[in-house]
Design an enzyme around this catalytic site. Structure first.
Site, PDB file in Angstrom:
ATOM      1  N   ASP A 149       0.869  -1.175   0.000  1.00 12.90           N
ATOM      2  CA  ASP A 149       0.000   0.000   0.000  1.00 12.90           C
ATOM      3  C   ASP A 149       0.905   1.223   0.000  1.00 12.90           C
ATOM      4  OD1 ASP A 149      -1.800   2.055   0.451  1.00 12.90           O
ATOM      5  OD2 ASP A 149      -3.013   0.897   1.870  1.00 12.90           O
ATOM      6  N   ARG A 151      -0.006   4.407  -0.372  1.00  6.79           N
ATOM      7  CA  ARG A 151      -0.717   5.659  -0.154  1.00  6.79           C
ATOM      8  C   ARG A 151      -0.122   6.455   1.011  1.00  6.79           C
ATOM      9  NH1 ARG A 151      -6.739   3.326   0.028  1.00  6.79           N
ATOM     10  NH2 ARG A 151      -5.567   1.700   1.131  1.00  6.79           N
TER      11      ARG A 151
END
Length: 618
Positions: A149, A151
């Site tokens: 991930d 982000r």
């Protein structure tokens, strides 16, 4: 719902951002739900991307009051899910859900341009190809040389701080979002879980999110659901609905023991009931229901009980509660009837809770029991009282504390657990006087032309328990008959119990009790109005006969079950035998307040004698 889950670190040295554009945009989703958003763009975001912030509901007043933080959702862009409706993820439904939830309470949806958990659209589609070869969503990212991930929520913190939203209620199942915001200086007063949007295509994806990154996803309580089947948009009639239900009976019987062990309906059962349209039976046609009458409703519950009493009880109440929601004002109906599926709501009034008026609505507190169907519901209808006036509050289940309290000997599969709330805020439009909701000229009656919307609530509520008892008794009679007719070998000779005189007499008595229950049931249905459009379609003598016939039907049904079990020998008491479960289920059904013999006999006697009822709900 989780309160005060993350404390904020001191706000870091992120440079300030400024609002560059603010424009009002009317939103309308594919299912018809509409809302208005203040869409903002920003100068100075740390990653240079074109992120958006949508102010929804009365967000400015929420910030001004400061009594309750704004509800905030960080939603990462997902072209496949948000735009094209892909079911490989749950992004589209989460976006739709978030807009509605935030608009109802006031707050912000941050639409972050971080496709594919930050790896980009093309890489996300490459990851899909690897998932088709067996990798999960995280391992696919790693195989492409990306992080699980990628982000970063620094820009989100900049946008929130620009508007002064340094304390929020965060709408998410993702613990990383809460942890990152807190580390960057945003205080998380409450983490509000999103719904579980399970489909056949995204089950492995959701399991990976739960198992790999700790998302709070209760997949065992979710059902993969599809809308009820119709033929060229035609609403099914009485016979077609019963045929659909009868087709479910073999599968429901096969899952009856599992239902009892789970203490709720299996996901497969919830799905089948959706597909058969059971929850749509009573709701008005204009909100996707069938608008069928009380007799069809009662017979549907009865037929379901021939398979599983817990399933019949749960489905019956969920169908009735969808009809109850259609009696609310238009704003509530626009909120709950918005997904194409019937809204599932549990209702409970025992014991009654308390309400206090506050700015914008009410706070409610209480500990409610017997919330049948709560394990599958999105909404809860709660009885509360303010200054001696009974109200009903409509609350998302996610905002309530669910207590595992349903440990009983019968109807175990209904999952009728307890609910608790302590000073929970409920917007004013989701609280109504009980007297208005139960009246023939309820708010929904001004919206829908369906005559059934005028019917007293008690009429339908009183049908459920006797319908379950009768259907269960008919199933018990069937089991008893089959057992008597099956040849069994004894001392080298095949013999049937049915050939014994005593067995024949016992079966005759059982059949007589079932026939008595059926006759009383038919007597009750015969007084139901076919077009209940007047304030009191049944006069007092008819209502008295209706309640009396239902009570006598249930009593005869319980007697039939007792006779069937008594004539079936010791094997009927094995936990694997359905007769013992039926006996326990019917025992609990007969203890329901709608079948309280003494008050029913008293009030029915008064009605039949023309003396007038002394119980308002009779």
């Amino acid at each position: 719902m989780t309160a005060v889950v993350y404390s904020a670190a001191p706000l870091n040295d992120l440079r300030a951002a400024t609002v560059r554009t603010r424009v009002s945009v009317p939103l309308r989703f594919a299912d018809g739900y509409a809302a208005s958003a203040e869409v903002m763009t920003f100068h100075g975001l740390t990653d240079g991307r074109e992120h958006l912030l949508l102010g929804l509901g009365d967000w400015e007043q929420v910030l001004l009051d400061g009594a309750r933080p704004p509800l905030v959702r960080l939603h990462s862009e997902c072209m496949t899910g948000d735009v094209f409706g892909s079911e490989r993820c749950d992004c589209g439904p989460q976006l739709r859900e978030a807009v509605e939830a935030i608009a109802s309470t006031g707050g912000f949806l941050l639409y972050l341009r971080q496709e594919g958990r930050g790896i980009g659209l093309y890489s996300k589609l490459d990851a899909y190809a690897l998932q088709d070869q067996g990798l999960d969503t995280y391992d696919a990212n790693l195989a492409l040389g990306h992080g699980e991930d990628e982000r970063d929520y620094a820009a989100a913190v900049q946008m929130l701080c620009t508007l002064g939203a340094t304390t929020v209620r965060l709408l998410t199942n993702n613990p990383d979002k809460a942890a990152q915001l807190a580390a960057l200086g945003i205080a998380i007063e409450e983490q509000v879980p999103t719904g579980v949007h399970l489909s056949e295509a995204n089950s492995r994806y959701l399991e990976a999110k739960r198992d790999r990154t700790g998302h709070t996803l209760e997949l065992n309580r979710a059902a993969v659901v599809r809308p009820a089947k119709t033929v060229a948009g035609r609403t099914p009639g009485h016979a077609e609905v019963l045929a659909r239900v009868d087709a479910l009976v073999p599968g429901l019987r096969a899952r009856a023991e599992e239902t009892e062990q789970l203490r709720r309906l299996p996901a497969e059962t919830v799905q089948e009931l959706h597909e058969a349209g059971v929850y749509r039976l009573l709701a008005p046609v204009s909100v996707g229901g069938y608008g069928l009458g009380a007799a069809t409703y009662g017979e549907t519950v009865r037929h379901l009980a021939r398979a599983c009493a817990s399933t019949a009880w749960t489905a019956g109440h969920l169908a009735e509660h969808a009809w109850m929601l259609a009696r609310w004002p238009r704003k509530v109906q626009e909120e709950v009837f918005n997904s194409g599926l019937m809204p599932l709501a549990a209702a409970t009034s025992a014991p009654i809770g308390s309400a206090t008026r506050v700015a914008g609505g009410y706070t409610v507190s209480g500990h409610w029991s017997f919330a049948s169907g709560i394990m599958h519901a999105r909404w809860a209808l709660l009885a509360v009282q303010l200054d001696g006036v009974r109200l009903q509050a409509l609350v998302p289940v996610a905002e309530l504390e669910l207590l595992d309290a349903w440990h009983t000997d019968g109807l175990r599969g209904t999952g009728s657990n307890d609910l608790r709330a302590d000073s929970l805020f409920v917007p004013g439009y989701r609280v109504m006087e009980w007297e208005r909701l139960t009246a023939p000229d309820n708010p929904g009656s001004l919206i829908h032309p369906d005559p059934l919307i005028h019917m007293p609530m008690a009429t339908l509520l009183n049908l459920v328990a006797p319908a379950v008892a009768l259907g269960a008794a008919e199933y018990a009679q069937e089991l008893f008959r089959n057992q008597l007719l099956v040849p069994r070998e004894k001392n080298g000779t095949a013999a049937r119990q049915a050939d014994a005189v005593l067995a024949q007499a016992r079966y005759a008595r059982t059949s007589g009790a079932v026939a008595t229950a059926q006759l009383h049931w038919q007597a009750a249905l015969s007084v139901l109005p076919t077009q209940p459009g007047s304030p009191d379609a049944m006069g007092e003598p008819q209502r008295a006969g209706f309640r009396l016939s239902l009570a006598l039907s249930a009593e005869a049904a319980q007697d039939a079950v007792r006779l069937a079990v008594a004539g079936s020998g010791g094997s009927a008491h094995r936990l694997s035998h359905p007769l013992q479960r039926i006996q326990r289920d019917v025992g609990v059904v007969l203890n329901h307040p709608t079948l309280g013999t003494d008050p029913i006999l008293e009030q029915a006697g008064r009605g039949l004698l023309g003396l007038g009822f002394t119980a308002a709900s009779f």
